[in-house]
Scaffold this motif. Structure first.
Motif, mmCIF file in Angstrom:
data_model
loop_
_atom_site.group_PDB
_atom_site.id
_atom_site.type_symbol
_atom_site.label_atom_id
_atom_site.label_comp_id
_atom_site.label_asym_id
_atom_site.label_seq_id
_atom_site.Cartn_x
_atom_site.Cartn_y
_atom_site.Cartn_z
ATOM 1 N N UNK A 1 5.343 -5.319 -11.105
ATOM 2 C CA UNK A 1 4.287 -5.962 -11.681
ATOM 3 C C UNK A 1 3.301 -5.298 -12.153
ATOM 4 N N UNK A 2 2.668 -4.507 -11.366
ATOM 5 C CA UNK A 2 1.487 -3.651 -11.442
ATOM 6 C C UNK A 2 1.039 -2.647 -10.636
ATOM 7 N N UNK A 3 0.384 -1.747 -10.926
ATOM 8 C CA UNK A 3 0.015 -0.679 -9.864
ATOM 9 C C UNK A 3 -1.593 -0.237 -10.182
ATOM 10 N N UNK A 4 -2.308 0.272 -9.227
ATOM 11 C CA UNK A 4 -3.603 0.732 -9.620
ATOM 12 C C UNK A 4 -4.043 1.504 -8.422
ATOM 13 N N UNK B 1 0.651 -1.263 0.111
ATOM 14 C CA UNK B 1 -0.091 -0.122 -0.067
ATOM 15 C C UNK B 1 0.870 1.305 -0.245
ATOM 16 N N UNK B 2 0.728 2.306 -1.034
ATOM 17 C CA UNK B 2 1.276 3.166 -1.251
ATOM 18 C C UNK B 2 0.386 4.724 -1.058
ATOM 19 N N UNK B 3 0.177 5.131 0.002
ATOM 20 C CA UNK B 3 -0.907 6.003 -0.112
ATOM 21 C C UNK B 3 -2.405 5.261 -0.552
ATOM 22 N N UNK B 4 -2.936 5.980 -1.830
ATOM 23 C CA UNK B 4 -4.043 5.188 -2.195
ATOM 24 C C UNK B 4 -3.781 4.397 -3.505
ATOM 25 N N UNK B 5 -2.481 3.948 -3.453
ATOM 26 C CA UNK B 5 -2.147 3.103 -4.617
ATOM 27 C C UNK B 5 -1.828 1.771 -4.096
ATOM 28 N N UNK B 6 -2.154 0.765 -4.983
ATOM 29 C CA UNK B 6 -1.690 -0.554 -4.871
ATOM 30 C C UNK B 6 -0.521 -1.115 -5.628
ATOM 31 N N UNK B 7 0.465 -1.585 -5.207
ATOM 32 C CA UNK B 7 1.699 -1.780 -5.798
ATOM 33 C C UNK B 7 2.023 -3.225 -5.712
ATOM 34 N N UNK B 8 2.261 -3.983 -6.936
ATOM 35 C CA UNK B 8 2.417 -5.413 -6.991
ATOM 36 C C UNK B 8 3.846 -5.486 -7.323
ATOM 37 N N UNK B 9 4.686 -6.139 -6.221
ATOM 38 C CA UNK B 9 6.169 -6.574 -6.656
ATOM 39 C C UNK B 9 6.358 -8.062 -6.699
ATOM 40 N N UNK B 10 7.364 -8.218 -7.452
ATOM 41 C CA UNK B 10 7.796 -9.792 -7.437
ATOM 42 C C UNK B 10 9.162 -9.980 -7.184
ATOM 43 N N UNK B 11 9.403 -10.842 -6.233
ATOM 44 C CA UNK B 11 10.827 -11.165 -5.860
ATOM 45 C C UNK B 11 11.440 -12.058 -6.756
ATOM 46 N N UNK B 12 12.188 -11.225 -7.714
ATOM 47 C CA UNK B 12 12.938 -12.394 -8.673
ATOM 48 C C UNK B 12 14.449 -11.833 -8.965
ATOM 49 N N UNK B 13 15.416 -12.484 -9.494
ATOM 50 C CA UNK B 13 16.796 -11.914 -9.634
ATOM 51 C C UNK B 13 16.904 -11.086 -10.825
ATOM 52 N N UNK B 14 16.804 -9.839 -10.831
ATOM 53 C CA UNK B 14 16.853 -9.001 -11.926
ATOM 54 C C UNK B 14 17.968 -8.165 -11.777
ATOM 55 N N UNK B 15 19.164 -8.493 -11.102
ATOM 56 C CA UNK B 15 20.183 -7.744 -10.619
ATOM 57 C C UNK B 15 20.921 -7.093 -11.781
ATOM 58 N N UNK B 16 21.049 -5.565 -11.740
ATOM 59 C CA UNK B 16 21.650 -4.753 -12.908
ATOM 60 C C UNK B 16 23.147 -4.820 -12.616
ATOM 61 N N UNK B 17 23.908 -4.295 -13.602
ATOM 62 C CA UNK B 17 25.339 -4.325 -13.446
ATOM 63 C C UNK B 17 25.703 -2.965 -12.565
ATOM 64 N N UNK B 18 26.497 -3.602 -11.627
ATOM 65 C CA UNK B 18 26.930 -2.385 -10.486
ATOM 66 C C UNK B 18 25.963 -2.545 -9.354
#
Length: 402
Positions: A112-115, A86-103
């Motif tokens: 994943x999504x937001x509304x 919950x981000x104030x009035x927004x619903x945020x969907x996150x996924x725990x996956x390995x997407x490590x960027x360089x550095x």
């Protein structure tokens, strides 16, 4: 499944650089924290972090920067490595996956999504609580708009928007892997059971405490097997002599099974152990309490576990044969507790009581003996029976024949 906590629990907590507002178990060994400094330019980040609790310390696995908005509540999907935030009035969907960027030292959580989950008004009403239900196929949000919103997951299509509460909805809970049923509570005295499939209210829960005292359900949780329901109930008008009540309900007929009580402490948070043998709660004064679930008897009090009010509790299983209790607070600490350790104060009180009783017995014995009210030891002396011929017995006792 039953877990047995080892007395030499080696797992330790962690300190972070932001006030923590929420915690949830992502699976048996990973937990997610959320919090932040909000929109103030203080340098305090607004983040969601995922930690591995195995081993001697918590290891940061993933991190998501929420920008200028502090996340205030969080829930984990029962089957997938997915978080709803919950981000104030927004619903945020996150996924725990390995997407490590360089550095990068720590990989980002994938968005994943937001509304918009709460009606946006001039008051900037926010989401207060989130839960998955129906085996993770639905997501429920509640907030300051006095409404319940049921979402289809993962499409986030709105299924129901229920506006039957009279005040701000502060809590929602469900048995994630069970019946399509949720329970909500408000800042007033309302606590309702709902059918998610039909969107209809099934019943209202009311606590009958002291006569003339009005109570509210401050926190609510289903047990791990879905057949029991737990609640923290406090008086709406709190005073120094008020008591917090920890209730256990049977979900078959919603009858009150038993209750525990803590005097003078406003309990707020609530968590149930994986095997449902223990129930934990915490107060606004930083204390953590552990109760036996079968009778709601107090097992352990961890005084001053945090310097500020406790904002969340969570059980985790760092190894197959043990579990630990985690507590978080706005003091930026995530602490680990051994819930099966008995309170040392209880043993001290028992020993002190025994010593007092022994002292009373000693004084009573001394006083009675000084007044001669106790029999003398000689009174208990018994003589050996006389033996020998009649003549020898008469001679022994000085009897003369006539």
């Amino acid at each position: 499944q039953h877990y047995f906590i080892q007395s030499n629990l080696s797992m330790s907590g962690c300190s972070v650089d932001y006030p923590i507002y929420g915690i949830t178990a992502l699976d048996g060994v990973r937990i997610a924290l959320c919090g932040g400094g909000g929109g103030m330019k203080s340098g305090v980040p607004n983040v969601v972090e995922v930690y591995d609790t195995r081993g001697s310390g918590m290891v940061l696995l993933y991190r998501y920067d929420c920008g200028t908005v502090a996340p205030t509540c969080i829930a984990a999907h029962p089957g997938d490595p997915v978080l709803a935030v919950g981000l104030d009035h927004k619903l945020l969907i996150l996924q725990a996956e390995d997407n490590k960027k360089l550095g990068q030292k720590v990989p980002d959580l994938s968005k994943v999504d937001e509304c918009d989950a709460v009606k946006v008004t001039d008051k900037e009403e926010i989401i207060k609580s989130i839960t998955f239900c129906c085996f993770g196929e639905k997501l429920v949000t509640v907030g300051e708009d006095n409404a319940i919103t049921v979402w289809e997951y993962p499409s986030l299509a709105k299924r129901w928007h229920i506006t039957q509460h009279l005040s701000e909805v502060t809590q929602v809970t469900s048995h994630v892997m069970g019946d399509p049923e949720i329970v909500t509570s408000t800042r007033s005295s309302e606590c309702f059971v709902w059918d998610v499939e039909s969107g209809k209210r099934k019943r209202q829960l009311k606590y009958q405490g002291l006569e003339g005292v009005k109570y509210r359900y401050r926190n609510i949780k289903y047990g791990s097997n879905g057949s029991t329901f737990y609640a923290v109930v406090v008086p709406i008008a709190w005073s120094r002599t008020s008591s917090s009540h920890l209730l256990k309900y049977d979900c078959e007929d919603w009858s009150l099974v038993c209750e525990g009580r803590v005097v003078g402490e406003p309990l707020a948070e609530l968590a149930v152990s994986p095997d449902e043998t223990l129930v934990a709660s915490a107060s606004s004064n930083g204390h953590v309490y552990v109760f036996d679930s079968f009778n709601m008897g107090l097992r352990r009090c961890i005084s001053s576990a945090h310097g500020l009010f406790v904002t969340g509790l969570c059980f985790t299983t760092p190894s197959p044969d043990q579990y630990a209790l985690l507590s978080v607070s706005a003091d930026r600490e995530c602490k680990v507790h051994n819930p099966h350790l008995a309170d040392p104060a209880r043993y001290f009180k028992a020993i002190l009581l025994l010593l007092v009783l022994l002292g009373v017995l000693y004084i009573a014995f001394t006083v009675l003996n000084s007044y001669g009210l106790l029999p003398h030891i000689d009174d208990f002396h018994t003589t050996e029976p006389d033996t020998g011929t009649p003549e020898e017995i008469h001679q022994k006792h000085g009897h003369n024949e006539l």
